[in-house]
Design a protein around this motif. Structure first.
Motif, PDB file in Angstrom:
ATOM      1  N   LEU A  61      -1.808  -3.509  -8.659  1.00  0.00           N
ATOM      2  CA  LEU A  61      -1.315  -2.193  -8.248  1.00  0.00           C
ATOM      3  C   LEU A  61      -0.286  -1.676  -9.247  1.00  0.00           C
ATOM      4  CD1 LEU A  61      -1.231   0.081  -6.126  1.00  0.00           C
ATOM      5  CD2 LEU A  61       0.568  -1.200  -4.958  1.00  0.00           C
ATOM      6  N   GLY A  62       0.588  -2.558  -9.745  1.00  0.00           N
ATOM      7  CA  GLY A  62       1.564  -2.136 -10.731  1.00  0.00           C
ATOM      8  C   GLY A  62       0.908  -1.661 -12.015  1.00  0.00           C
ATOM      9  N   ALA A  63      -0.131  -2.379 -12.449  1.00  0.00           N
ATOM     10  CA  ALA A  63      -0.825  -1.984 -13.683  1.00  0.00           C
ATOM     11  C   ALA A  63      -1.535  -0.645 -13.529  1.00  0.00           C
ATOM     12  CB  ALA A  63      -1.817  -3.067 -14.074  1.00  0.00           C
ATOM     13  N   GLU A  64      -2.011  -0.335 -12.308  1.00  0.00           N
ATOM     14  CA  GLU A  64      -2.783   0.884 -12.096  1.00  0.00           C
ATOM     15  C   GLU A  64      -1.928   2.094 -11.747  1.00  0.00           C
ATOM     16  OE1 GLU A  64      -5.374  -0.261  -9.007  1.00  0.00           O
ATOM     17  OE2 GLU A  64      -6.555  -1.670 -10.230  1.00  0.00           O
ATOM     18  N   SER A  65      -0.775   1.883 -11.070  1.00  0.00           N
ATOM     19  CA  SER A  65      -0.045   3.024 -10.514  1.00  0.00           C
ATOM     20  C   SER A  65       1.281   3.322 -11.202  1.00  0.00           C
ATOM     21  CB  SER A  65       0.214   2.792  -9.021  1.00  0.00           C
ATOM     22  OG  SER A  65       1.071   1.670  -8.827  1.00  0.00           O
ATOM     23  N   VAL A  66       1.846   2.356 -11.930  1.00  0.00           N
ATOM     24  CA  VAL A  66       3.139   2.589 -12.583  1.00  0.00           C
ATOM     25  C   VAL A  66       2.886   3.191 -13.962  1.00  0.00           C
ATOM     26  CG1 VAL A  66       5.251   1.520 -13.426  1.00  0.00           C
ATOM     27  CG2 VAL A  66       4.206   0.712 -11.298  1.00  0.00           C
ATOM     28  N   SER A  67       3.433   4.370 -14.204  1.00  0.00           N
ATOM     29  CA  SER A  67       3.147   5.096 -15.442  1.00  0.00           C
ATOM     30  C   SER A  67       3.982   4.619 -16.624  1.00  0.00           C
ATOM     31  CB  SER A  67       3.366   6.598 -15.223  1.00  0.00           C
ATOM     32  OG  SER A  67       4.700   6.851 -14.796  1.00  0.00           O
ATOM     33  N   ALA A  76      10.221  -0.869  -8.302  1.00  0.00           N
ATOM     34  CA  ALA A  76      11.320  -1.615  -7.686  1.00  0.00           C
ATOM     35  C   ALA A  76      10.827  -2.391  -6.468  1.00  0.00           C
ATOM     36  CB  ALA A  76      12.451  -0.669  -7.301  1.00  0.00           C
ATOM     37  N   VAL A  77       9.991  -1.739  -5.641  1.00  0.00           N
ATOM     38  CA  VAL A  77       9.473  -2.394  -4.440  1.00  0.00           C
ATOM     39  C   VAL A  77       8.495  -3.502  -4.821  1.00  0.00           C
ATOM     40  CG1 VAL A  77       8.190  -2.043  -2.300  1.00  0.00           C
ATOM     41  CG2 VAL A  77       9.801  -0.303  -3.084  1.00  0.00           C
ATOM     42  N   LEU A  78       7.627  -3.249  -5.787  1.00  0.00           N
ATOM     43  CA  LEU A  78       6.656  -4.260  -6.207  1.00  0.00           C
ATOM     44  C   LEU A  78       7.349  -5.479  -6.798  1.00  0.00           C
ATOM     45  CD1 LEU A  78       3.982  -1.927  -7.872  1.00  0.00           C
ATOM     46  CD2 LEU A  78       4.095  -2.734  -5.509  1.00  0.00           C
ATOM     47  N   ILE A  79       8.382  -5.246  -7.591  1.00  0.00           N
ATOM     48  CA  ILE A  79       9.137  -6.363  -8.177  1.00  0.00           C
ATOM     49  C   ILE A  79       9.796  -7.196  -7.085  1.00  0.00           C
ATOM     50  CG2 ILE A  79      11.197  -6.905  -9.536  1.00  0.00           C
ATOM     51  CD1 ILE A  79      10.396  -4.596 -11.394  1.00  0.00           C
ATOM     52  N   ARG A  80      10.389  -6.541  -6.076  1.00  0.00           N
ATOM     53  CA  ARG A  80      11.052  -7.286  -5.011  1.00  0.00           C
ATOM     54  C   ARG A  80      10.036  -8.085  -4.195  1.00  0.00           C
ATOM     55  NH1 ARG A  80      16.183  -6.780  -2.756  1.00  0.00           N
ATOM     56  NH2 ARG A  80      16.630  -5.845  -4.779  1.00  0.00           N
ATOM     57  N   GLN A 102       0.818  -1.209   0.000  1.00  0.00           N
ATOM     58  CA  GLN A 102       0.000   0.000   0.000  1.00  0.00           C
ATOM     59  C   GLN A 102       0.855   1.264   0.000  1.00  0.00           C
ATOM     60  OE1 GLN A 102      -2.219  -0.798   3.533  1.00  0.00           O
ATOM     61  NE2 GLN A 102      -3.404  -2.461   2.593  1.00  0.00           N
ATOM     62  N   ALA A 103       2.020   1.194   0.673  1.00  0.00           N
ATOM     63  CA  ALA A 103       2.902   2.364   0.717  1.00  0.00           C
ATOM     64  C   ALA A 103       3.769   2.494  -0.527  1.00  0.00           C
ATOM     65  CB  ALA A 103       3.796   2.287   1.955  1.00  0.00           C
ATOM     66  N   ALA A 104       3.819   1.424  -1.345  1.00  0.00           N
ATOM     67  CA  ALA A 104       4.722   1.415  -2.512  1.00  0.00           C
ATOM     68  C   ALA A 104       3.986   1.702  -3.811  1.00  0.00           C
ATOM     69  CB  ALA A 104       5.425   0.064  -2.595  1.00  0.00           C
ATOM     70  N   GLU A 105       2.890   2.387  -3.750  1.00  0.00           N
ATOM     71  CA  GLU A 105       2.133   2.701  -4.961  1.00  0.00           C
ATOM     72  C   GLU A 105       2.999   3.499  -5.931  1.00  0.00           C
ATOM     73  OE1 GLU A 105      -2.006   4.983  -6.263  1.00  0.00           O
ATOM     74  OE2 GLU A 105      -1.514   4.653  -4.150  1.00  0.00           O
ATOM     75  N   GLY A 106       3.075   3.018  -7.182  1.00  0.00           N
ATOM     76  CA  GLY A 106       3.873   3.695  -8.203  1.00  0.00           C
ATOM     77  C   GLY A 106       5.361   3.463  -8.094  1.00  0.00           C
ATOM     78  N   MET A 107       5.808   2.473  -7.287  1.00  0.00           N
ATOM     79  CA  MET A 107       7.236   2.196  -7.105  1.00  0.00           C
ATOM     80  C   MET A 107       7.534   0.782  -7.608  1.00  0.00           C
ATOM     81  SD  MET A 107       7.793   3.892  -3.328  1.00  0.00           S
ATOM     82  CE  MET A 107       9.573   3.930  -3.521  1.00  0.00           C
ATOM     83  N   PRO A 126       5.364   2.141 -19.260  1.00  0.00           N
ATOM     84  CA  PRO A 126       4.965   0.824 -19.762  1.00  0.00           C
ATOM     85  C   PRO A 126       6.021  -0.251 -19.549  1.00  0.00           C
ATOM     86  CG  PRO A 126       4.392   2.536 -21.341  1.00  0.00           C
ATOM     87  CD  PRO A 126       5.215   3.185 -20.288  1.00  0.00           C
ATOM     88  N   ALA A 127       7.298   0.110 -19.716  1.00  0.00           N
ATOM     89  CA  ALA A 127       8.360  -0.886 -19.527  1.00  0.00           C
ATOM     90  C   ALA A 127       8.419  -1.362 -18.082  1.00  0.00           C
ATOM     91  CB  ALA A 127       9.703  -0.303 -19.954  1.00  0.00           C
ATOM     92  N   ASP A 128       8.216  -0.449 -17.130  1.00  0.00           N
ATOM     93  CA  ASP A 128       8.206  -0.838 -15.719  1.00  0.00           C
ATOM     94  C   ASP A 128       6.992  -1.715 -15.402  1.00  0.00           C
ATOM     95  OD1 ASP A 128      10.529   0.555 -15.254  1.00  0.00           O
ATOM     96  OD2 ASP A 128       9.499   2.384 -14.588  1.00  0.00           O
ATOM     97  N   ARG A 129       5.847  -1.367 -15.993  1.00  0.00           N
ATOM     98  CA  ARG A 129       4.662  -2.200 -15.777  1.00  0.00           C
ATOM     99  C   ARG A 129       4.892  -3.610 -16.295  1.00  0.00           C
ATOM    100  NH1 ARG A 129       1.705   2.289 -17.719  1.00  0.00           N
ATOM    101  NH2 ARG A 129       1.314   1.181 -19.685  1.00  0.00           N
ATOM    102  N   GLU A 130       5.568  -3.698 -17.437  1.00  0.00           N
ATOM    103  CA  GLU A 130       5.852  -5.007 -18.007  1.00  0.00           C
ATOM    104  C   GLU A 130       6.803  -5.801 -17.118  1.00  0.00           C
ATOM    105  OE1 GLU A 130       5.625  -8.223 -20.422  1.00  0.00           O
ATOM    106  OE2 GLU A 130       4.389  -6.404 -20.418  1.00  0.00           O
ATOM    107  N   ASP A 131       7.775  -5.118 -16.509  1.00  0.00           N
ATOM    108  CA  ASP A 131       8.692  -5.805 -15.583  1.00  0.00           C
ATOM    109  C   ASP A 131       7.932  -6.376 -14.379  1.00  0.00           C
ATOM    110  OD1 ASP A 131      10.887  -5.305 -17.127  1.00  0.00           O
ATOM    111  OD2 ASP A 131      11.487  -3.492 -16.048  1.00  0.00           O
ATOM    112  N   VAL A 132       7.007  -5.579 -13.840  1.00  0.00           N
ATOM    113  CA  VAL A 132       6.216  -6.056 -12.713  1.00  0.00           C
ATOM    114  C   VAL A 132       5.388  -7.268 -13.119  1.00  0.00           C
ATOM    115  CG1 VAL A 132       4.376  -5.473 -11.087  1.00  0.00           C
ATOM    116  CG2 VAL A 132       6.141  -3.779 -11.620  1.00  0.00           C
TER     117      VAL A 132
END
Length: 449
Positions: A416-422, A381-385, A374-379, A424-430
């Motif tokens: 959360l990654g699909a909704e908060s990460v702007s 690196a944290v979601l991937i870990r 919940q605290a890592a919205e839009g991050m 596209p490449a980062d969203r794909e990594d998640v």
């Protein structure tokens, strides 16, 4: 119940260890005993009953007084310095890591031993200073005691140097996180086999049947005092329930906050409630803080607190959060494979007497991942870990129910990654990490390692 005995001993050690005065007082007592021994030898040498070796410091009474007075003054000054360093460390820990981290630093053995070593040497020097004076065979000077005091001062210097090194390393955040994770691992190992059924024989109604009776005709047992439930003596409860031919269900587990007068447990038959209420204070311990003896969720919460603080705008330290996630994943791997607490406790005849309320595997996973997510919205690196940690935990799972818990967390992180990460490449990594979790689940479900 061997496991219960071990956990109670662990709780007692923890209660003694989380005190700054126990170790210093023991060292002061040892210093007093050491002085009595050296003083006895000095008295015998003064009377001519024995001869001290040549390396023992000799001199006049005035010189001895000056030496001991200088040592005592220097030692009490250093004690003040050590205490000041300790206060600064505690303040830094409270600010950077959170107020619950103070317990970790207060229980540090090096700090306690350092404080006790200097105070003990100070007491020894003062005792040696006091006994200098006239006697029936001339002025008494405790030469051996002065020599031993000098040796203790040299040892104190070594302790002080190590203390400074220890403080400089112990306040490093990775070490703090690793120490909390080590406490979590120790708590998991201590509680892995607890409780143990006595005699190995199971008789009488099942837990489900007893729960139904408790719900239908049980009587409430109120909490005798407010505070955090720190420890439950299951053996005492089993003995109490056996004597009354009753069943006790605990409605709270260690780590829960109790309000005086509110329901703490349920007893069946209801006629035994009055006696259980009078005796319940002997079977549980409450206090102002949580402990790890029977509450492994406490260590999980500590790691999560550090991770959330690191994600705050004021700190903005992503790498600390990643470190916390790594250790949380390691702890949950141990929990998945080794921690299987039995919620019932039986008497010697095999009858269920106590139904406990242990924290569930699902709840531990939720505590470890949800607040950080919940605290890592839009991050990313944290979601991937977090997804990487879930994949590692998935490998250690032993049941499909455990895997379903992890899958739910992974799905929430992916959404959360699909909704908060702007980006596209980062969203794909998640999302790729989420697919990796699904692949590990498919392998475990098929029986592959």
């Amino acid at each position: 119940m061997i496991g219960g005995v071990h956990l109670e001993a662990q709780w007692r050690r923890e209660a003694l260890r989380t005190n700054l005065w126990v170790v210093p007082m023991l060292e002061v007592l040892l210093a007093g005993l050491l002085f009595l021994a050296t003083w006895s030898v000095d008295r015998a040498a003064h009377r001519g009953e024995l001869v001290l070796p040549g390396w023992v410091i000799s001199g006049t009474a005035d010189a001895a007084r000056q030496i001991l007075a200088a040592i005592a003054a220097a030692l009490i000054t250093v004690v003040g310095v050590v205490f000041s360093i300790m206060i600064v460390t505690l303040t830094l820990a409270s600010t950077q890591f959170g107020p619950r981290m103070l317990r970790t630093f207060i229980r540090d053995r090096t700090t306690q031993l350092t404080l006790g070593t200097f105070v003990g040497t100070f007491v020894y020097a003062v005792l040696a200073l006091v006994v200098i004076g006239p006697s029936s065979v001339g002025e008494f000077v405790p030469h051996l005691s002065i020599t031993v005091c000098m040796v203790l001062v040299l040892a104190d210097l070594g302790v002080l140097i190590y203390f400074i090194h220890h403080i400089a390393t112990s306040i490093q955040l990775p070490r703090v996180i690793a120490s909390i994770a080590a406490e979590l691992s120790a708590a998991i190992e201590a509680g892995a086999g607890e409780p143990v059924p006595v005699g190995g024989v199971e008789r009488g109604p099942t837990a489900a049947e007893l729960r139904a009776r408790l719900d239908a005709a049980g009587a409430a047992v109120p909490a005798p005092a407010s505070g955090y439930l720190q420890f439950v003596r299951h053996r005492t409860l089993v003995r109490m329930a056996t004597e009354l031919d009753a069943v006790i269900r605990l409605d709270h587990r260690p780590g829960h906050f109790l309000v005086q007068g509110h329901q703490l447990a349920t007893v069946w038959p209801a006629a035994a409630a009055a006696e259980v209420t009078r005796s319940f204070a002997r079977a549980h311990i409450t206090g102002p803080t949580r402990t790890l003896a029977q509450d492994i969720a406490f260590a999980v919460d500590q790691l999560v607190e550090i991770a959330i603080r690191a994600l705050s705008t004021a700190v903005n330290d992503t790498f600390t959060t990643l470190t916390c996630i790594d250790w949380l994943g390691e702890g949950l791997c141990r929990i998945a494979s080794r921690w299987h607490p039995d919620p019932v406790h039986r008497d010697a005849a095999g009858h269920i007497r106590v139904i406990a309320a242990p924290v569930s595997y699902e709840r531990l996973v939720e505590r470890a991942f949800e607040k950080i997510r919940q605290a890592a919205e839009g991050m990313p690196a944290v979601l991937i870990r977090q997804l990487d940690a879930l994949a590692e935990i998935m490998v250690e799972t032993t049941t499909e129910a455990q895997r379903e818990v992890l899958l739910r967390q992974a799905a929430m992180i992916d959404r959360l990654g699909a909704e908060s990460v702007s980006e596209p490449a980062d969203r794909e990594d998640v999302h790729r990490r989420y697919l990796a979790v699904l692949a590990v689940h498919a392998g475990r479900a098929a029986g592959r390692p």
